[in-house]
Design a protein around this motif. Structure first.
Motif, mmCIF file in Angstrom:
data_model
loop_
_atom_site.group_PDB
_atom_site.id
_atom_site.type_symbol
_atom_site.label_atom_id
_atom_site.label_comp_id
_atom_site.label_asym_id
_atom_site.label_seq_id
_atom_site.Cartn_x
_atom_site.Cartn_y
_atom_site.Cartn_z
ATOM 1 N N LEU A 72 0.819 -1.207 0.000
ATOM 2 C CA LEU A 72 0.000 0.000 0.000
ATOM 3 C C LEU A 72 0.858 1.264 0.000
ATOM 4 O O LEU A 72 0.571 2.224 -0.714
ATOM 5 C CB LEU A 72 -0.938 -0.026 1.208
ATOM 6 N N LYS A 73 1.930 1.251 0.764
ATOM 7 C CA LYS A 73 2.844 2.400 0.775
ATOM 8 C C LYS A 73 3.468 2.608 -0.599
ATOM 9 O O LYS A 73 3.551 3.737 -1.086
ATOM 10 C CB LYS A 73 3.943 2.197 1.826
ATOM 11 N N ARG A 74 3.905 1.523 -1.210
ATOM 12 C CA ARG A 74 4.494 1.618 -2.559
ATOM 13 C C ARG A 74 3.484 2.188 -3.549
ATOM 14 O O ARG A 74 3.820 3.039 -4.378
ATOM 15 C CB ARG A 74 4.967 0.251 -3.034
ATOM 16 N N TYR A 75 2.254 1.677 -3.473
ATOM 17 C CA TYR A 75 1.206 2.149 -4.380
ATOM 18 C C TYR A 75 0.937 3.639 -4.155
ATOM 19 O O TYR A 75 0.835 4.410 -5.106
ATOM 20 C CB TYR A 75 -0.077 1.336 -4.157
ATOM 21 N N ALA A 76 0.830 4.038 -2.899
ATOM 22 C CA ALA A 76 0.541 5.441 -2.572
ATOM 23 C C ALA A 76 1.656 6.362 -3.062
ATOM 24 O O ALA A 76 1.395 7.478 -3.517
ATOM 25 C CB ALA A 76 0.330 5.601 -1.067
#
Length: 70
Positions: free
Chosen positions: A13-17
């Motif tokens: 999720l952090k990577r996507y954000a």
């Protein structure tokens, strides 16, 4: 395509954000997963270089412990 942010790991999720910075929904999901203030560790502003170094060492230790458990 609508992503299932709840199914993503926090790392994913952090990577996507970070990749899609203009999307708000992944940030909302990250916010929902945060540690509640009652469980968070708070650091006061250091008043000396020694205190600053102690806090820095404690912070590094906390990060290292968290990385080994995830």
């Amino acid at each position: 395509m609508q992503r299932n942010f709840k199914a993503m790991s926090t790392t994913e999720l952090k990577r996507y954000a970070l990749k899609y910075r203009n999307e708000v929904e992944p940030l909302r999901e990250l916010y929902r997963r945060r540690t509640p203030d009652s469980e968070a560790t708070w650091f006061k502003l250091p008043t000396s270089k020694e205190e600053e170094q102690q806090q820095f060492e404690l912070f590094k230790k906390m990060i290292d412990e968290k990385e080994t458990t995830t």
